[in-house]
Design an enzyme around this catalytic site. Structure first.
Site, PDB file in Angstrom:
ATOM      1  N   ASP A 109      28.071  -1.899  49.513  1.00 55.13           N
ATOM      2  CA  ASP A 109      27.180  -2.810  50.250  1.00 55.13           C
ATOM      3  C   ASP A 109      27.741  -4.236  50.268  1.00 55.13           C
ATOM      4  OD1 ASP A 109      25.450  -0.735  50.618  1.00 55.13           O
ATOM      5  OD2 ASP A 109      24.103  -1.296  48.999  1.00 55.13           O
ATOM      6  N   CYS A 120      11.053  19.642  59.273  1.00 52.57           N
ATOM      7  CA  CYS A 120      10.308  18.841  58.300  1.00 52.57           C
ATOM      8  C   CYS A 120      10.159  17.398  58.780  1.00 52.57           C
ATOM      9  CB  CYS A 120      11.026  18.869  56.952  1.00 52.57           C
ATOM     10  SG  CYS A 120      10.217  17.863  55.682  1.00 52.57           S
ATOM     11  N   CYS A 133       8.700  12.783  55.599  1.00 50.94           N
ATOM     12  CA  CYS A 133       9.015  11.369  55.381  1.00 50.94           C
ATOM     13  C   CYS A 133       8.408  10.497  56.463  1.00 50.94           C
ATOM     14  CB  CYS A 133      10.524  11.149  55.296  1.00 50.94           C
ATOM     15  SG  CYS A 133      11.459  11.618  56.785  1.00 50.94           S
ATOM     16  N   CYS A 138       9.140  -1.909  57.596  1.00 47.80           N
ATOM     17  CA  CYS A 138       9.613  -1.210  56.395  1.00 47.80           C
ATOM     18  C   CYS A 138       9.302  -2.003  55.130  1.00 47.80           C
ATOM     19  CB  CYS A 138      11.122  -0.967  56.502  1.00 47.80           C
ATOM     20  SG  CYS A 138      11.831  -0.158  55.060  1.00 47.80           S
ATOM     21  N   CYS A 184      10.961   0.588  48.128  1.00 43.01           N
ATOM     22  CA  CYS A 184       9.930   1.604  48.354  1.00 43.01           C
ATOM     23  C   CYS A 184      10.571   2.982  48.290  1.00 43.01           C
ATOM     24  CB  CYS A 184       9.284   1.384  49.719  1.00 43.01           C
ATOM     25  SG  CYS A 184       8.006   2.588  50.126  1.00 43.01           S
ATOM     26  N   CYS A 216       9.113   7.550  51.074  1.00 45.42           N
ATOM     27  CA  CYS A 216       9.692   8.569  51.950  1.00 45.42           C
ATOM     28  C   CYS A 216      10.676   9.466  51.198  1.00 45.42           C
ATOM     29  CB  CYS A 216      10.368   7.935  53.168  1.00 45.42           C
ATOM     30  SG  CYS A 216      11.813   6.924  52.793  1.00 45.42           S
ATOM     31  N   CYS A 232      10.199  13.918  49.950  1.00 48.43           N
ATOM     32  CA  CYS A 232      11.242  14.767  50.548  1.00 48.43           C
ATOM     33  C   CYS A 232      11.454  16.053  49.740  1.00 48.43           C
ATOM     34  CB  CYS A 232      12.554  13.992  50.631  1.00 48.43           C
ATOM     35  SG  CYS A 232      13.934  14.969  51.294  1.00 48.43           S
TER      36      CYS A 232
END
Length: 247
Positions: free
Chosen positions: A71, A128, A131, A151, A178, A181, A185
């Protein structure tokens, strides 16, 4: 890649599991994401990637030149991880590994040496949509498309202004990142816990009550989050988030 590493020939993508079953004791306390429990992952993964580069020099060619990324540059790590066969992009836009789920950090090593390459793995989200339906702010507007303005992770970490009041009752006490989601899963069921000492949480962090969080001062913040990714938003940023979810 050649704009980042002269003569780049190979991109090596690696995953590091950070999943833990440890949780904050007070179920009513403000919540931080699992990835922020321990030491800043940038520091941990870069250290391991430098070890990998050293290994390549010793075992392939001492003249191998490369650069590590976590990153830290315009490198879309998720896509390189997909190309390396480590997983696929889920509907919440996270990389999903068939072995480790999505609670993984991604590291990239770009080198100037040709290697033998892996192939893509097949996607397995099928029908599915858990999420998408679980996101409390509706940030996943369609499969693999995220509206960052909604978000919780973006709003609690990257956003510098006042968090829109319309989300006041939708944050579920999240104050840094967060996991909603990811927690929902199916690929994150029965995961193996990480074995990275640096990712172990500060014991006091898990013991903090709701009142402890609301009474948090800067000295206490500096003690608990030293060398943590939470330092990214500073004490004032964390207090903003705590005050936003105050009930």
């Amino acid at each position: 890649p050649v704009n980042l590493v002269k003569g780049a020939k190979s991109v090596i993508a690696v995953l590091l599991n950070y999943y833990t079953d440890k949780t904050q004791k007070d179920k009513n306390a403000p919540i931080i994401s699992k990835y922020a429990y321990g030491k800043d992952y940038h520091l941990v993964i870069k250290g391991k990637l430098y070890q990998l580069l050293k290994f390549l020099k010793s075992n392939i060619n001492n003249n191998v030149k490369g650069r590590v990324f976590v990153d830290s540059a315009p490198v879309l790590e998720r896509i390189w991880a997909v190309k390396a066969g480590l997983g696929w992009i889920g509907k919440n836009s996270n990389l999903i590994s068939p072995v480790h789920g999505s609670f993984v950090f991604i590291g990239i090593l770009i080198i100037d040496t040709v290697l033998h390459y892996d192939t893509l793995t097949s996607e397995s989200c099928e029908n599915c949509n858990k999420c998408i339906t679980a996101c409390p702010t509706g940030a996943i507007i369609s499969p693999k498309v995220i509206d960052a303005r909604k978000c919780i992770s973006y709003l609690t970490i990257e956003y510098n202004g006042s968090i829109p009041v319309k989300y006041q009752e939708k944050f579920n006490a999240q104050i840094f990142g967060c996991d909603i989601c990811q927690d929902i899963c199916p690929w994150n069921i029965n995961l193996k816990k990480h074995k990275v000492t640096e990712f172990e949480p500060e014991p006091e962090l898990l013991e903090m009550t709701k009142q402890d969080w609301h009474n948090l001062n800067e000295n206490h913040y500096n003690k608990i989050f030293k060398n943590s990714i939470v330092e990214r938003i500073g004490f004032s940023g964390l207090k903003r988030n705590i005050n936003f979810v105050r009930k």
